[in-house]
Design an enzyme around this catalytic site. Structure first.
Site, PDB file in Angstrom:
ATOM      1  N   PHE A   1       0.835  -1.208   0.000  1.00  0.00           N
ATOM      2  CA  PHE A   1       0.000   0.000   0.000  1.00  0.00           C
ATOM      3  C   PHE A   1       0.874   1.264   0.000  1.00  0.00           C
ATOM      4  O   PHE A   1       0.894   2.030  -0.970  1.00  0.00           O
ATOM      5  CB  PHE A   1      -0.944  -0.089   1.220  1.00  0.00           C
ATOM      6  CG  PHE A   1      -1.548   1.201   1.672  1.00  0.00           C
ATOM      7  CD1 PHE A   1      -2.153   2.062   0.763  1.00  0.00           C
ATOM      8  CD2 PHE A   1      -1.542   1.547   3.030  1.00  0.00           C
ATOM      9  CE1 PHE A   1      -2.723   3.261   1.193  1.00  0.00           C
ATOM     10  CE2 PHE A   1      -2.105   2.724   3.466  1.00  0.00           C
ATOM     11  CZ  PHE A   1      -2.687   3.590   2.549  1.00  0.00           C
TER      12      PHE A   1
ATOM     13  N   ASP B   1      10.065  -6.750  -3.429  1.00  0.00           N
ATOM     14  CA  ASP B   1       8.901  -7.230  -2.666  1.00  0.00           C
ATOM     15  C   ASP B   1       8.778  -8.739  -2.871  1.00  0.00           C
ATOM     16  O   ASP B   1       9.166  -9.267  -3.915  1.00  0.00           O
ATOM     17  CB  ASP B   1       7.630  -6.538  -3.187  1.00  0.00           C
ATOM     18  CG  ASP B   1       6.528  -6.480  -2.146  1.00  0.00           C
ATOM     19  OD1 ASP B   1       6.204  -5.379  -1.678  1.00  0.00           O
ATOM     20  OD2 ASP B   1       5.980  -7.555  -1.780  1.00  0.00           O
ATOM     21  N   ASN B   2       8.213  -9.423  -1.862  1.00  0.00           N
ATOM     22  CA  ASN B   2       7.987 -10.872  -2.019  1.00  0.00           C
ATOM     23  C   ASN B   2       6.498 -11.182  -2.176  1.00  0.00           C
ATOM     24  O   ASN B   2       6.106 -12.340  -2.065  1.00  0.00           O
ATOM     25  CB  ASN B   2       8.565 -11.645  -0.819  1.00  0.00           C
ATOM     26  CG  ASN B   2       7.831 -11.309   0.472  1.00  0.00           C
ATOM     27  OD1 ASN B   2       7.002 -10.400   0.503  1.00  0.00           O
ATOM     28  ND2 ASN B   2       8.131 -12.033   1.529  1.00  0.00           N
TER      29      ASN B   2
ATOM     30  N   THR C   1       2.008  -9.475   1.073  1.00  0.00           N
ATOM     31  CA  THR C   1       0.711  -8.757   1.087  1.00  0.00           C
ATOM     32  C   THR C   1       0.590  -7.814  -0.107  1.00  0.00           C
ATOM     33  O   THR C   1      -0.499  -7.349  -0.405  1.00  0.00           O
ATOM     34  CB  THR C   1       0.530  -7.925   2.381  1.00  0.00           C
ATOM     35  OG1 THR C   1       1.723  -7.140   2.571  1.00  0.00           O
ATOM     36  CG2 THR C   1       0.292  -8.788   3.582  1.00  0.00           C
TER      37      THR C   1
ATOM     38  N   LEU D   1      10.376  -0.480   3.802  1.00  0.00           N
ATOM     39  CA  LEU D   1       8.951  -0.602   4.152  1.00  0.00           C
ATOM     40  C   LEU D   1       8.498  -2.054   4.221  1.00  0.00           C
ATOM     41  O   LEU D   1       7.343  -2.319   4.573  1.00  0.00           O
ATOM     42  CB  LEU D   1       8.081   0.142   3.117  1.00  0.00           C
ATOM     43  CG  LEU D   1       7.893   1.649   3.321  1.00  0.00           C
ATOM     44  CD1 LEU D   1       9.188   2.407   3.131  1.00  0.00           C
ATOM     45  CD2 LEU D   1       6.838   2.191   2.375  1.00  0.00           C
TER      46      LEU D   1
ATOM     47  N   TYR E   1       5.057  -8.121  15.777  1.00  0.00           N
ATOM     48  CA  TYR E   1       5.137  -6.851  15.040  1.00  0.00           C
ATOM     49  C   TYR E   1       5.669  -5.738  15.957  1.00  0.00           C
ATOM     50  O   TYR E   1       6.656  -5.076  15.621  1.00  0.00           O
ATOM     51  CB  TYR E   1       3.743  -6.490  14.530  1.00  0.00           C
ATOM     52  CG  TYR E   1       3.678  -5.253  13.669  1.00  0.00           C
ATOM     53  CD1 TYR E   1       4.138  -5.263  12.348  1.00  0.00           C
ATOM     54  CD2 TYR E   1       3.135  -4.068  14.163  1.00  0.00           C
ATOM     55  CE1 TYR E   1       4.054  -4.128  11.553  1.00  0.00           C
ATOM     56  CE2 TYR E   1       3.045  -2.932  13.365  1.00  0.00           C
ATOM     57  CZ  TYR E   1       3.502  -2.969  12.059  1.00  0.00           C
ATOM     58  OH  TYR E   1       3.418  -1.846  11.266  1.00  0.00           O
TER      59      TYR E   1
ATOM     60  N   HIS F   1      -5.181  -2.965   1.355  1.00  0.00           N
ATOM     61  CA  HIS F   1      -5.650  -4.312   1.070  1.00  0.00           C
ATOM     62  C   HIS F   1      -7.108  -4.440   1.541  1.00  0.00           C
ATOM     63  O   HIS F   1      -7.399  -4.137   2.692  1.00  0.00           O
ATOM     64  CB  HIS F   1      -4.746  -5.284   1.829  1.00  0.00           C
ATOM     65  CG  HIS F   1      -4.804  -6.668   1.316  1.00  0.00           C
ATOM     66  ND1 HIS F   1      -5.927  -7.447   1.433  1.00  0.00           N
ATOM     67  CD2 HIS F   1      -3.881  -7.421   0.676  1.00  0.00           C
ATOM     68  CE1 HIS F   1      -5.682  -8.625   0.894  1.00  0.00           C
ATOM     69  NE2 HIS F   1      -4.455  -8.635   0.422  1.00  0.00           N
TER      70      HIS F   1
HETATM   71  N1  NAD Z   1      -0.262   1.645   6.741  1.00  0.00           N
HETATM   72  C1  NAD Z   1      -0.090   2.039   7.977  1.00  0.00           C
HETATM   73  O1  NAD Z   1      -1.023   2.615   8.571  1.00  0.00           O
HETATM   74  C2  NAD Z   1       1.226   1.838   8.682  1.00  0.00           C
HETATM   75  C3  NAD Z   1       1.337   2.285   9.994  1.00  0.00           C
HETATM   76  C4  NAD Z   1       2.549   2.102  10.657  1.00  0.00           C
HETATM   77  C5  NAD Z   1       3.616   1.541  10.016  1.00  0.00           C
HETATM   78  N2  NAD Z   1       3.496   1.115   8.735  1.00  0.00           N
HETATM   79  C6  NAD Z   1       4.656   0.470   8.119  1.00  0.00           C
HETATM   80  O2  NAD Z   1       4.802   0.882   6.786  1.00  0.00           O
HETATM   81  C7  NAD Z   1       5.256  -0.217   5.983  1.00  0.00           C
HETATM   82  C8  NAD Z   1       4.315  -0.429   4.814  1.00  0.00           C
HETATM   83  O3  NAD Z   1       3.016  -0.686   5.313  1.00  0.00           O
HETATM   84  P1  NAD Z   1       1.766  -0.918   4.342  1.00  0.00           P
HETATM   85  O4  NAD Z   1       0.574  -0.396   5.030  1.00  0.00           O
HETATM   86  O5  NAD Z   1       2.104  -0.441   2.996  1.00  0.00           O
HETATM   87  O6  NAD Z   1       1.675  -2.506   4.388  1.00  0.00           O
HETATM   88  P2  NAD Z   1       1.551  -3.570   3.207  1.00  0.00           P
HETATM   89  O7  NAD Z   1       1.320  -4.887   3.850  1.00  0.00           O
HETATM   90  O8  NAD Z   1       0.579  -3.092   2.183  1.00  0.00           O
HETATM   91  O9  NAD Z   1       2.997  -3.506   2.553  1.00  0.00           O
HETATM   92  C9  NAD Z   1       4.086  -4.245   3.016  1.00  0.00           C
HETATM   93  C10 NAD Z   1       4.822  -4.792   1.797  1.00  0.00           C
HETATM   94  O10 NAD Z   1       5.981  -5.492   2.238  1.00  0.00           O
HETATM   95  C11 NAD Z   1       6.059  -6.736   1.524  1.00  0.00           C
HETATM   96  N3  NAD Z   1       6.808  -7.658   2.368  1.00  0.00           N
HETATM   97  C12 NAD Z   1       6.462  -8.187   3.564  1.00  0.00           C
HETATM   98  N4  NAD Z   1       7.446  -8.960   4.043  1.00  0.00           N
HETATM   99  C13 NAD Z   1       8.452  -8.914   3.132  1.00  0.00           C
HETATM  100  C14 NAD Z   1       9.738  -9.504   3.060  1.00  0.00           C
HETATM  101  N5  NAD Z   1      10.189 -10.311   4.035  1.00  0.00           N
HETATM  102  N6  NAD Z   1      10.502  -9.242   1.971  1.00  0.00           N
HETATM  103  C15 NAD Z   1      10.058  -8.454   0.965  1.00  0.00           C
HETATM  104  N7  NAD Z   1       8.842  -7.857   0.989  1.00  0.00           N
HETATM  105  C16 NAD Z   1       8.063  -8.082   2.063  1.00  0.00           C
HETATM  106  C17 NAD Z   1       4.625  -7.130   1.293  1.00  0.00           C
HETATM  107  O11 NAD Z   1       4.449  -8.061   0.246  1.00  0.00           O
HETATM  108  C18 NAD Z   1       3.983  -5.784   0.994  1.00  0.00           C
HETATM  109  O12 NAD Z   1       4.060  -5.457  -0.374  1.00  0.00           O
HETATM  110  C19 NAD Z   1       5.361  -1.427   6.912  1.00  0.00           C
HETATM  111  O13 NAD Z   1       6.693  -1.579   7.313  1.00  0.00           O
HETATM  112  C20 NAD Z   1       4.502  -1.042   8.082  1.00  0.00           C
HETATM  113  O14 NAD Z   1       4.939  -1.647   9.274  1.00  0.00           O
HETATM  114  C21 NAD Z   1       2.310   1.236   8.047  1.00  0.00           C
END
Ligand code: NAD
Length: 312
Positions: free
Chosen positions: A11, A31-32, A35, A71, A143, A179
């Protein structure tokens, strides 16, 4: 500028890739697909300055880059609890790999940390000086503690090997490309309202959250990356305007229309009762504050989920 975005098909990561490409950077998205989705980066695939690598950051990576936005990590409880050991590995082994990569390249690295490092806080709003109240052995710990350990690693690399680090604590962010099944409150409410199903509220619905629109968040992230060496953070980035869950549900219903009713269910374990960022540091150090009103951001997000409706 060669920029690595890990989690770039997720996202936030996909919006960040869009922004960096628009600014003229060469972007390597890693990315893997844990999600993330192909669809999120579909619009960039034809762009010459964009490359994609299917790779899990828990394995070492050797590429030449100047900046790393880390990220990669599932962000919603449903996803990070599906395989909690993998979540901790991503936060710890994955982060060590990315820090070592930054070190080898002399690159600057930004960590997408989270408000979850504050746990269920006793102080309100949360400022960066607050150390948090986190359960180390609960279902959310993979987490919360994983992200706390990632921050520790960032600061140890800063102190021990003088790495150029930035730690950003992200608060609840929403917008298109969330998502649809991630169980987060904004996407839940919108999808339920669009499908004409009852809207599920956990607890009394009087607990508050604050919601930052994705464009604002990405703006804060790219600003932070370009601050001088030594400005490490941690810095909170989020929207301090609070809403109760009931208020949020009513706003969503007004935008979507329809006749969904509200249903109440028990709160999940360790769910924080209140969460709101103190953004004084972001204002002072980054000249940043959120601009997009909840109403406007929700309209964009509803339009996105409406376009997905046939596939939901
Ligand atoms: N969206 C929020 O409100 C929020 C709040 C706090 C922190 N964050 C942080 O921001 C980052 C992105 O969040 P998001 O909301 O886009 O989540 P998301 O789940 O949409 O994105 C995470 C991405 O990381 C990839 N991923 C996961 N594990 C992996 C690995 N081992 N190797 C390679 N790729 C991997 C997933 O496939 C996904 O595309 C995260 O680190 C999250 O902890 C997000």
């Amino acid at each position: 500028m060669r920029v690595l975005v890990t989690g770039g098909a997720g996202f936030l990561g996909s919006h960040l890739c869009d922004r960096l490409i628009a600014q003229g950077a060469e972007v390597l998205c890693v990315d893997n697909f844990y999600t993330g989705t192909e669809a999120n980066i579909g619009g960039l695939k034809a762009t010459r300055s964009f490359r994609f690598l299917n790779h899990d950051i828990t394995a070492p990576l050797h590429v030449d880059v100047d900046r790393i936005f880390n990220l990669a990590c599932p962000a919603s409880p449903i996803h990070y609890q599906r395989d909690p050991i993998q979540t901790t590995k991503t936060c710890v082994h994955g982060v060590i790999n990315m820090l070592d990569l930054a070190r080898q390249n002399g690159a600057r690295i930004l960590q997408a940390s989270t408000s979850e490092v504050y746990g269920d806080p006793e102080v309100h709003p949360q400022a960066e000086q607050y150390w948090g109240r986190v359960n180390p052995i609960g279902p959310r710990s993979c987490y919360d503690e994983g992200k706390r350990c990632a921050e520790t690693l960032f600061f140890d690399y800063f102190r021990q090997v003088k790495l150029d680090i930035k730690v950003m604590r992200i608060f609840n962010t929403y917008g298109p490309r969330m998502h649809p099944q991630d169980g987060r409150v904004v996407s839940n409410f919108i999808v339920q309202a669009l499908q004409g199903k009852p809207i599920t509220i956990y607890g009394s619905g009087k607990q508050t959250r604050s919601f930052c629109y994705v464009d604002d968040l990405i703006d804060g992230m790219v600003r932070f990356m370009e601050t001088p060496h030594g400005l490490t953070g941690p810095i909170n980035v989020g929207n301090p305007v609070e809403s109760t869950m009931i208020e949020l549900a009513e706003r969503v219903l007004t935008i979507v229309g329809g006749s969904s009713r509200l249903v109440f269910e028990p709160l999940p374990q360790d769910d924080p009762r209140q969460r709101c960022p103190d953004i004084s540091a972001a204002k002072a150090e980054l000249g940043w504050s959120p601009k997009v009103a909840l109403e406007d951001g929700l309209k964009e997000t509803v339009a996105y989920f409406r376009s997905l409706l046939p596939t939901l």
